[in-house]
Every structure is written in C-alpha cells, then in structure tokens.
Design a protein around this motif. Structure first.
Motif, PDB file in Angstrom:
ATOM      1  N   VAL A   1       0.848  -1.200   0.000  1.00  0.00           N
ATOM      2  CA  VAL A   1       0.000   0.000   0.000  1.00  0.00           C
ATOM      3  C   VAL A   1       0.873   1.236   0.000  1.00  0.00           C
ATOM      4  CG1 VAL A   1      -1.728   1.316   1.286  1.00  0.00           C
ATOM      5  CG2 VAL A   1      -1.885  -1.176   1.175  1.00  0.00           C
ATOM      6  N   ASP A   2       1.917   1.187   0.805  1.00  0.00           N
ATOM      7  CA  ASP A   2       2.867   2.295   0.897  1.00  0.00           C
ATOM      8  C   ASP A   2       3.442   2.626  -0.485  1.00  0.00           C
ATOM      9  OD1 ASP A   2       3.640   3.955   2.936  1.00  0.00           O
ATOM     10  OD2 ASP A   2       5.530   2.925   3.299  1.00  0.00           O
ATOM     11  N   ARG A   3       3.847   1.601  -1.203  1.00  0.00           N
ATOM     12  CA  ARG A   3       4.456   1.796  -2.510  1.00  0.00           C
ATOM     13  C   ARG A   3       3.444   2.305  -3.536  1.00  0.00           C
ATOM     14  NH1 ARG A   3       8.340  -3.620  -3.048  1.00  0.00           N
ATOM     15  NH2 ARG A   3      10.079  -2.811  -1.794  1.00  0.00           N
ATOM     16  N   ALA A   4       2.207   1.796  -3.447  1.00  0.00           N
ATOM     17  CA  ALA A   4       1.168   2.243  -4.378  1.00  0.00           C
ATOM     18  C   ALA A   4       0.864   3.722  -4.173  1.00  0.00           C
ATOM     19  CB  ALA A   4      -0.105   1.416  -4.176  1.00  0.00           C
ATOM     20  N   VAL A   5       0.822   4.146  -2.917  1.00  0.00           N
ATOM     21  CA  VAL A   5       0.579   5.561  -2.615  1.00  0.00           C
ATOM     22  C   VAL A   5       1.740   6.412  -3.101  1.00  0.00           C
ATOM     23  CG1 VAL A   5       0.287   7.248  -0.763  1.00  0.00           C
ATOM     24  CG2 VAL A   5      -0.935   5.068  -0.668  1.00  0.00           C
ATOM     25  N   ASP A   6       2.961   5.888  -2.971  1.00  0.00           N
ATOM     26  CA  ASP A   6       4.137   6.605  -3.483  1.00  0.00           C
ATOM     27  C   ASP A   6       4.008   6.853  -4.980  1.00  0.00           C
ATOM     28  OD1 ASP A   6       5.370   6.811  -1.045  1.00  0.00           O
ATOM     29  OD2 ASP A   6       6.653   5.051  -1.307  1.00  0.00           O
ATOM     30  N   LEU A   7       3.446   5.893  -5.705  1.00  0.00           N
ATOM     31  CA  LEU A   7       3.244   6.071  -7.139  1.00  0.00           C
ATOM     32  C   LEU A   7       2.254   7.196  -7.411  1.00  0.00           C
ATOM     33  CD1 LEU A   7       3.040   2.434  -8.597  1.00  0.00           C
ATOM     34  CD2 LEU A   7       5.028   3.923  -8.376  1.00  0.00           C
ATOM     35  N   LEU A   8       1.188   7.265  -6.622  1.00  0.00           N
ATOM     36  CA  LEU A   8       0.188   8.316  -6.810  1.00  0.00           C
ATOM     37  C   LEU A   8       0.794   9.695  -6.547  1.00  0.00           C
ATOM     38  CD1 LEU A   8      -2.933   6.681  -5.106  1.00  0.00           C
ATOM     39  CD2 LEU A   8      -2.449   6.888  -7.551  1.00  0.00           C
ATOM     40  N   TYR A   9       1.719   9.753  -5.586  1.00  0.00           N
ATOM     41  CA  TYR A   9       2.361  11.029  -5.264  1.00  0.00           C
ATOM     42  C   TYR A   9       3.354  11.467  -6.340  1.00  0.00           C
ATOM     43  CZ  TYR A   9       0.562  11.937  -0.572  1.00  0.00           C
ATOM     44  OH  TYR A   9      -0.244  12.246   0.481  1.00  0.00           O
ATOM     45  N   CYS A  10       3.640  10.608  -7.289  1.00  0.00           N
ATOM     46  CA  CYS A  10       4.539  10.982  -8.381  1.00  0.00           C
ATOM     47  C   CYS A  10       3.874  11.977  -9.335  1.00  0.00           C
ATOM     48  CB  CYS A  10       4.966   9.743  -9.171  1.00  0.00           C
ATOM     49  SG  CYS A  10       6.104   8.648  -8.296  1.00  0.00           S
TER      50      CYS A  10
ATOM     51  N   PHE B   1       7.972   6.465 -13.241  1.00  0.00           N
ATOM     52  CA  PHE B   1       7.705   5.948 -11.891  1.00  0.00           C
ATOM     53  C   PHE B   1       8.939   5.267 -11.309  1.00  0.00           C
ATOM     54  CE2 PHE B   1       3.283   5.878 -13.601  1.00  0.00           C
ATOM     55  CZ  PHE B   1       2.689   6.699 -12.638  1.00  0.00           C
ATOM     56  N   VAL B   2       9.633   4.514 -12.143  1.00  0.00           N
ATOM     57  CA  VAL B   2      10.851   3.833 -11.691  1.00  0.00           C
ATOM     58  C   VAL B   2      11.886   4.854 -11.219  1.00  0.00           C
ATOM     59  CG1 VAL B   2      12.830   2.440 -12.435  1.00  0.00           C
ATOM     60  CG2 VAL B   2      10.507   1.788 -13.129  1.00  0.00           C
ATOM     61  N   ASN B   3      12.084   5.905 -12.011  1.00  0.00           N
ATOM     62  CA  ASN B   3      13.079   6.933 -11.679  1.00  0.00           C
ATOM     63  C   ASN B   3      12.693   7.714 -10.428  1.00  0.00           C
ATOM     64  OD1 ASN B   3      14.640   6.261 -13.913  1.00  0.00           O
ATOM     65  ND2 ASN B   3      13.601   7.724 -15.255  1.00  0.00           N
ATOM     66  N   LYS B   4      11.408   7.973 -10.258  1.00  0.00           N
ATOM     67  CA  LYS B   4      10.958   8.778  -9.122  1.00  0.00           C
ATOM     68  C   LYS B   4      10.933   7.997  -7.809  1.00  0.00           C
ATOM     69  CE  LYS B   4       8.064  12.148 -11.622  1.00  0.00           C
ATOM     70  NZ  LYS B   4       8.509  13.381 -10.942  1.00  0.00           N
ATOM     71  N   THR B   5      10.644   6.703  -7.888  1.00  0.00           N
ATOM     72  CA  THR B   5      10.491   5.912  -6.660  1.00  0.00           C
ATOM     73  C   THR B   5      11.676   5.012  -6.342  1.00  0.00           C
ATOM     74  OG1 THR B   5       9.407   4.069  -7.816  1.00  0.00           O
ATOM     75  CG2 THR B   5       7.989   5.863  -6.983  1.00  0.00           C
TER      76      THR B   5
END
Length: 253
Positions: A11-20, A33-37
């Motif tokens: 869930v943490d990682r999915a939310v991180d994607l949304l914040y991108c 997404f790969v570069n940002k996270t």
C-alpha cells in the motif's frame, strides 16, 4: 512520504506512485515511476495494474502513459465541501496562544472589510481585545493589510478610494501600495500603534488548494510587551501557523 512500522509495504508503494503525479507532470510512463520511486519495473508495473483495476488511474494505451482518474475529482469535492476554515484553524490558534500568551485570531475578507471569525484570547492580564464579527477597515492594522495585500488590484483601488471618501484625510496611495507589495514579498505584516494606539499585530495569509487567499492569522497584544526577541519569534510562529492551516485547507506550496 513518511514511513512507520505500521504501514503495509504494498500500500505504501502504491501511494508513493500516486504522489509521483503533479500539475507539471500529469502523465507518467513506467520509466518515470521507476526513476521517481527507485522501485524496479516489475514492481511498478504490478502496482500500476492494481491501481488501474481499482479505477484510481487510467492508461493511454497508444502513448503508454498513465494519469490520475476522475475518481480524484470526486475525492477532491468531498474534501473541499467539508473544509471549514474556522474548524481547521482553531487547534493552531490555541497552540499559538499557548506559545505566545497573546490573543490569536482568524480573520476573513467580507465586503471590503476584515472580520474576525475565530479567536483565542491570550493569558496576559492586559490583552488585545478583538471583537468577533465586527467589520474592521483593511487599511489600518496588520490584520487588514495582510488580507488587502493579496487582493486583486481593482479591489485594492476600491478600498483606498472608499477610505479617502469616508475619512477625508490625506492618504499617500503610492506609499501604501509599496507597503502592500512589501507585505506580499515578506509573507507577513507587522504593525505597531496603527489601528489601535499601544497595540501591535503580526499577521500572515492563509491560502486554499487553488492558492487563493481565504483568511489571515494574527497574533496581537500590547506593543510594550513586544521585545525584539519576541518579535522575531512571533513572526516565525505566525508564518508557520498560517502554513499549517493552509496545508489543512489543501494548499500545496
């Protein structure tokens, strides 16, 4: 995003994607997404697929880019319609009054006046009196000036003209406009012996998610109590307090 031991990693990682996503980058590729996270492509693709199936993001198959879905419009409306600046501000007003022992108030614009809609009185024996619901002028005192400084040019001109007509005193418009510009640049306004003799006020602007002015936070008290040390500290307190309220009202700097 702050991680705690109680968070679920997926869930943490999915939310991180949304914040991108951002206003500047509303559409993103898998590589973005790969570069940002820093997550690997397989993990990113799996998370994006889950978010897409839940209707939180959509994919342009031709261009291979993802964007937030219209679901967030509905979420935003729910949040916006339930935001109450008085309710969101009160905890911060109480906190600042406790820190400073002074009266802390929330002011809003109303018909070319500033009106106090919430306040927490200070604990000092002699304190600044702020009347709830009373229409005060915008051209005198920090609480009014900080609001006027963030108004449209035509509103500022209208307020100045009305002040001249009602008071009949000499008013240096050029100097006043320069003062408003300085307030905008500084991010706060400090006044002493302006609207009320013997009183001071430190005021800062509050903004909403559209970056529009929606109010002002003020710390006020007796001018004789405001030492240089307190002045510096109270200005910082007021700026940080207004930022916290703005954040609660959806503002993103």
């Amino acid at each position: 995003m702050t991680k705690t031991k109680e968070t679920v990693q997926s869930v943490d990682r999915a939310v991180d994607l949304l914040y991108c996503f951002s206003l500047n980058k509303p559409e993103l590729t898998v590589n973005d997404f790969v570069n940002k996270t820093g997550l690997n492509r397989t993990t990113v693709f799996r998370l994006l697929t889950s978010l897409k199936e839940k209707g939180l993001i959509v994919k342009n198959e031709e261009e291979g880019v993802y964007r937030l879905s219209l679901a967030f419009v509905g979420f935003g409306q729910i949040v916006a319609e339930n935001l109450d600046i008085r309710k969101e501000s009160l905890p911060e007003l109480k906190k600042l009054s406790s820190l400073t022992n002074e009266t802390v108030s929330l002011n809003v614009l109303q018909s070319n006046r500033r009106v106090c809609v919430e306040k927490v009185d200070g604990s000092e024996d002699i304190r600044q009196f702020v009347k709830l619901g009373y229409p005060y002028p915008l051209v005198r005192g920090a609480s009014g000036k900080v609001l006027l400084a963030h108004c449209e040019e035509n509103v500022i001109e209208e307020v100045i003209q009305e002040w001249k007509e009602m008071n009949g005193d000499e008013f240096d418009s050029a100097s006043f406009l320069k003062e408003l510009q300085d307030i905008r640049n500084a991010g706060y306004c400090l006044s002493k012996n302006d609207r009320v003799l013997g009183a001071y006020s430190i005021s800062t602007p509050i903004f909403n998610m559209q970056k529009e002015l929606i109010g002002g936070l003020s710390i006020s008290g007796l001018a004789m109590r405001l030492t240089e040390e307190k002045e510096e500290m109270f200005i910082s307190n007021a700026i940080n307090g207004a930022k916290e309220i703005s954040k609660k009202m959806g503002y993103i700097s």
